[in-house]
Enzyme design. Structure first.
Site, mmCIF file in Angstrom:
data_model
loop_
_atom_site.group_PDB
_atom_site.id
_atom_site.type_symbol
_atom_site.label_atom_id
_atom_site.label_comp_id
_atom_site.label_asym_id
_atom_site.label_seq_id
_atom_site.Cartn_x
_atom_site.Cartn_y
_atom_site.Cartn_z
ATOM 1 C CG ASP A 158 -10.861 18.526 -38.576
ATOM 2 O OD1 ASP A 158 -10.187 18.276 -39.599
ATOM 3 O OD2 ASP A 158 -10.532 18.153 -37.432
ATOM 4 C CB VAL A 341 11.080 51.922 -35.040
ATOM 5 C CG1 VAL A 341 10.957 53.420 -34.735
ATOM 6 C CG2 VAL A 341 9.704 51.254 -35.011
ATOM 7 C CG ASP A 437 -0.239 44.762 -30.645
ATOM 8 O OD1 ASP A 437 -0.251 43.794 -29.857
ATOM 9 O OD2 ASP A 437 0.735 45.044 -31.360
#
Length: 520
Positions: A158, A341, A437
């Protein structure tokens, strides 16, 4: 306990809405406030609500069954608006001689989403004007895994829309213009489980590109940020259901991004029908009903509104604890939010995965930047005394490193491990390294040693703000995964103070950052 129909009244901000809900929605009537120009003016919105509330409630109750309880939006929201609704709800409950139920507006969005989807234990992205939060249920409360550190995604949209002379609310027009646009880079700000939109808004306002391109790039950037932190929550919690709620959830591009992310993770995704997405009386009535059936009612003297009412302050009495899978089999590969991983006996190869939901140019940039930065900061952290894996090889999207075998910190949350965690982060911060993180999945406990294994969002900075955000991410994870989070945070700060001279100033900043998440 089977109760009967409950009347719900919503009026936290722009929409005055009431509904009657029993086993399903009986009737819903809304009368939204529409500003002549600009955004929501709290006093004007409250005056609007006061002028229409009697008629709206009357239409809902006309020829319908008598409600067994009155539920109202107690907060969070705009104070003047909340007081209109609270006063009306108290008067109606006294008049009808039925119980009064104060409903948390954010929790109501979650519960109507659960009702509409049929999901039992989802991760929830709540995207509205003032709120952008990722929530999930754990141990009697809705925990906030991540949230905006400044403004909500809807308010960001907005603000930008107003700067371009577009009508309020700006979301529908920006979505329409974006369909004709092309991508160019804008600031992408993800901080662990949290995100921030102010930089995105400022850059979009100052951009010289065609408006269609700015709208397209704004959506691609802001919604990708929301999707990334939601995926991180799914990875952290191991949940396999996800719902999108809140007014911004009506945006088709955001829905597509989240659906693609969930499909790629094998998670179920749902978004409620439009009448349940924006602020509405049905969500208050439904949540009030399940609260009433679980025994949650309010004496009139305790029914004051709370403009800063947090979802994680609500004691959830109407839900059972979800069954947690005990499957912890070792595998040759593991998948996180951003990477896969793969392991050999001596190495771990972290390969960043391309994200279908992100624009290809943005995706490529993030993968390249994060891989290079991670490799550099793993090595720098190791040089300052933080246990990190030794790096053996680097490519544009992968790092081959020493394999560390240990238990994730989230499975070993003790005062002792948190003291050592504090020492480790104190050592990082005193060397101007910000991890970015600090979730409990990114630490490994090996005997009496602690290892930090993931620097995917790391950066260098000497700013108090960045250090405060770093700790805020860790604190949110502790609060959302442990019943003993207060003591664990104290243990962390004990270790942190040993090595970080500015620890108290940083802790004060962390508290300020937490307060920014309140509804403003």
């Amino acid at each position: 306990m089977k109760s009967g129909p409950v009347l719900g009244i919503e009026g936290t901000a722009w929409n005055l809405s009431a509904a009657l809900f029993d086993d399903d929605l009986i009737k819903l009537v809304s009368d939204p406030y529409k500003p002549v120009q600009g955004g929501i003016h709290p006093r004007e919105a409250a005056q609007h609500h006061a002028s229409v509330i009697t008629r709206v409630i009357g239409e809902v109750l006309d020829d319908g069954p008598k409600p067994v309880a009155i539920a109202f939006s107690q907060g969070p929201g705009l104070g003047p608006c909340l007081r209109i609704v609270g006063t009306a709800a108290r008067a109606l409950a006294l008049s009808l001689k039925v119980p009064l139920i104060g409903v948390n507006h954010c929790v109501a969005h979650v519960e109507i989403g659960r009702f509409a989807s049929g999901f039992d234990d989802p991760v929830v992205l709540y995207a509205s004007g003032a709120n952008t939060q990722v929530l999930g249920y754990l141990q009697g409360r809705y925990r906030i895994f991540g949230e905006t550190l400044d403004i909500g995604i809807g308010n960001a949209i907005d603000k930008f829309a107003r700067s371009q002379g577009l009508p309020h609310p700006g979301g529908p027009e920006i979505e329409r213009l974006a369909r004709q646009g092309s991508y160019f880079p804008l600031p992408y700000t993800v901080k662990g489980m949290d995100l921030a939109f102010s930089g995105l808004v400022s850059a979009a306002k100052d951009a010289s590109a065609p408006l269609e391109d700015i709208c397209y790039s704004f959506q691609e950037t802001g919604f990708a940020m929301c999707t990334e932190v939601t995926e991180r929550a799914l990875s952290q919690t191991g949940k396999n259901e996800m719902i999108l709620v809140g007014g911004v959830g009506a945006n088709k591009r955001l829905q597509t991004m989240l659906r693609e992310m969930c499909d790629d993770r094998g998670a179920a995704f749902s978004v409620p029908i439009p009448q349940y997405l924006g602020d509405n009386g049905a969500m208050i009535a439904y949540t009030g009903k399940i609260m009433f059936e679980s025994g949650s009612t309010l004496p009139v003297e305790l029914s004051r509104v709370n403009p800063s009412f947090r979802a994680d302050q609500v004691e959830v009495t109407w839900r059972d604890e979800p069954v947690v899978s005990g499957n912890h089999e070792e595998s040759a590969t593991t998948r996180g939010a951003e990477a896969v991983v793969s392991f050999t006996d001596i190495t771990a190869t972290k390969t960043r995965v391309s994200k279908r939901y992100r624009h290809p140019e943005l995706d490529k940039r993030l993968i390249n930047e994060r891989t290079r930065a991670e490799a550099r900061l793993i090595s720098e952290a190791r040089r300052v005394g933080v246990r990190t894996p030794i790096i053996r090889e680097i490519t544009h999207d992968a790092i081959v490193m020493e394999r560390i075998i240990g238990q994730k910190l989230k499975e070993n949350l003790t005062p002792e491990t948190l003291i050592e965690t504090g020492r480790m982060i104190g050592r990082l911060h005193s060397s101007q390294i910000i991890h970015g993180d600090l979730t409990t999945c990114n630490f490994l406990v090996q005997g009496n040693k602690l290892w930090l294994i993931d620097f995917g969002l790391a950066l260098t900075s000497s700013e108090i703000e960045h250090r405060g955000v770093d700790i805020h991410v860790l604190y949110q994870i502790l609060e959302s995964t442990s019943n003993d989070s207060d003591n664990l945070k104290k243990s962390f700060m004990k270790g942190y103070r040993e090595l970080m001279p500015e620890a108290d100033e940083i802790l004060t900043r962390e508290h300020e950052i937490e307060l920014r998440g309140r509804y403003l």
